[in-house]
Write an enzyme that holds these catalytic residues in place. Sequence first.
Site, PDB file in Angstrom:
ATOM      1  N   PRO A 197       0.788  -1.245   0.000  1.00 42.27           N
ATOM      2  CA  PRO A 197       0.000   0.000   0.000  1.00 42.27           C
ATOM      3  C   PRO A 197       0.812   1.282   0.000  1.00 42.27           C
ATOM      4  O   PRO A 197       0.243   2.353  -0.184  1.00 42.27           O
ATOM      5  CB  PRO A 197      -0.811  -0.116   1.299  1.00 42.27           C
ATOM      6  CG  PRO A 197      -0.022  -1.016   2.175  1.00 42.27           C
ATOM      7  CD  PRO A 197       0.745  -1.949   1.287  1.00 42.27           C
ATOM      8  N   CYS A 198       2.127   1.243   0.221  1.00 43.31           N
ATOM      9  CA  CYS A 198       2.891   2.500   0.345  1.00 43.31           C
ATOM     10  C   CYS A 198       3.935   2.713  -0.749  1.00 43.31           C
ATOM     11  O   CYS A 198       3.943   3.756  -1.417  1.00 43.31           O
ATOM     12  CB  CYS A 198       3.589   2.558   1.703  1.00 43.31           C
ATOM     13  SG  CYS A 198       2.441   2.749   3.067  1.00 43.31           S
ATOM     14  N   PHE A 199       4.847   1.747  -0.939  1.00 41.69           N
ATOM     15  CA  PHE A 199       5.992   1.955  -1.837  1.00 41.69           C
ATOM     16  C   PHE A 199       5.589   2.425  -3.241  1.00 41.69           C
ATOM     17  O   PHE A 199       6.048   3.475  -3.695  1.00 41.69           O
ATOM     18  CB  PHE A 199       6.831   0.680  -1.941  1.00 41.69           C
ATOM     19  CG  PHE A 199       7.820   0.497  -0.806  1.00 41.69           C
ATOM     20  CD1 PHE A 199       8.083   1.512   0.095  1.00 41.69           C
ATOM     21  CD2 PHE A 199       8.500  -0.695  -0.652  1.00 41.69           C
ATOM     22  CE1 PHE A 199       8.997   1.348   1.123  1.00 41.69           C
ATOM     23  CE2 PHE A 199       9.417  -0.875   0.372  1.00 41.69           C
ATOM     24  CZ  PHE A 199       9.667   0.151   1.258  1.00 41.69           C
TER      25      PHE A 199
ATOM     26  N   ASP B 151       3.831   5.979  -3.234  1.00 44.06           N
ATOM     27  CA  ASP B 151       4.662   7.114  -2.830  1.00 44.06           C
ATOM     28  C   ASP B 151       5.606   7.513  -3.958  1.00 44.06           C
ATOM     29  O   ASP B 151       5.855   8.698  -4.207  1.00 44.06           O
ATOM     30  CB  ASP B 151       5.461   6.769  -1.564  1.00 44.06           C
ATOM     31  CG  ASP B 151       4.574   6.767  -0.311  1.00 44.06           C
ATOM     32  OD1 ASP B 151       3.350   6.943  -0.461  1.00 44.06           O
ATOM     33  OD2 ASP B 151       5.099   6.584   0.800  1.00 44.06           O
TER      34      ASP B 151
END
Length: 453
Positions: free
Chosen positions: A269-271, A274
Amino acid sequence: MIQNVSIIGLGKLGASMLAGMASRGLNVIGVDVNQHAVDAVNAGREPVQETQLGEFIARHKERIRATLSTEEAVLGSDISFVIVPTPSDERGAFSLQYARYAFKSLGQALRKKNAYHVIVLTSTVLPGATRHGLLPILEQESGKKCGLDFGLCYNPEFIALGSVIRDFLNPDFYLLGQFDQRSGDALEQIHHRVSQNNAPVRRMTLENAEIAKIAVNSFVTMKISFANMLAEFCEKIPGGNVDVVSDALGMDKRIGRKYLTGGFGFGGPCFPRDNVAMNFMGGQLGVDSRLLACNDDYNRGLSRRYVEKLQPHFPKGANVAVLGLAYKPLSHVIEESPGVYLCRALSEAGYRVVGHDALAAPYAETALKMHALVTSSLDEALKDADVVLITTTDKPYLTLTADHLLRGRGQITVVDFWRALTDLARDPRIRYIPIGLATATQADEKLKNLWQG
Ligand SMILES: NC(=O)c1ccc[n+]([C@@H]2O[C@H](COP(=O)([O-])OP(=O)(O)OC[C@H]3O[C@@H](n4cnc5c(N)ncnc54)[C@H](O)[C@@H]3O)[C@@H](O)[C@H]2O)c1
């Protein structure tokens, strides 16, 4: 000294922060718009699935309560952390839709409070969002002045799903963006109280903290992609071994060994988001951020690339088992998962695909509806497989034997992304393809052609 804090948003990160802060002796009031989350916390249970979360909430129940009312939380605490979703929008930026709503409630609550209060945004946002997108809402709704009547900070966390509480209590450092000195002082106090490892605090402007947060994740993803590219180089060099090369690289203090184990792409969900968002920001600011765009493109292209490598060896219609559908081992999360993308790419290339994951299977089933059968039974996944691709280092895969894989058949191909089963290479019944290790024939020929004569 601040003793009472509130947490707005009791999701994967917020609920873990609530539990972590309570475990360090703070009184914590949690707020969520979801009645189930509030009820779960008040009953001493975890509102979402996360390692140790239920245990922590139950153990520190006397210091935790939850409510639907932001006003109650603001009046009952000195500092409020906001951890609501900031989903990616169609441009690749982070939407402030939920944060705006939360800040409106916070502003209205501030209007009713006489004492100084600090608002801390923890949700991931892009540069300028805190000051220009959210601060005006607080001032407008409260009728008060930031820096005078209330404080404002941006304070993102660097945590990994599956170890959120541990990471929250033991970070490498705290990234603290402050509107003014007083706001930052109040937040730093909390960090010293919460940190189990005496982590250093880096204080800066709101905007510097906003760019630093996404820069950390984007940089880590570049390391991952570099290692994946290095793995391919090593496959084409005689005796090439990406682990040997990465270990050497890691000795250089400027580089470090973490996130350099070549194998498969990054997900979760982040890498990915972002990295995409930082590239979006680059476009808006007129920065040449092609490095980020290229990284994203390379990572998304990996699944297709592996399928292209397999195609010459296997006819359309062959049965392929993909072991590992979550974006990392021991996880049920399939968001942007390379394993899921690989299943799709294989299916689009005409293979019959079965995906396996002990934890993520129920979630992957919907995502792969048109592309693969999904199962949580390893036996079922391997039953008819001509080719087995092992995409994560989940425990059940590490103990797979040749007999288990063959199940009475004469021959099978195993593609091992993390080089976990290298002993299989010695079995003549198995065509073993390790990612990042040279296979003799490939390697020698190309180099000979390059240099001889
Ligand atoms: N989960 C991670 O690994 C992680 C890591 C770093 C940063 N973040 C960031 O943290 C933020 C939250 O992520 P998450 O994974 O915890 O999200 P999540 O979806 O798990 O939880 C968000 C919670 O906020 C609640 N909520 C929404 N609007 C609200 C409001 N107005 N008032 C009160 N509650 C509200 C939702 O009901 C939900 O329970 C995002 O910006 C994310 O980018 C997450």
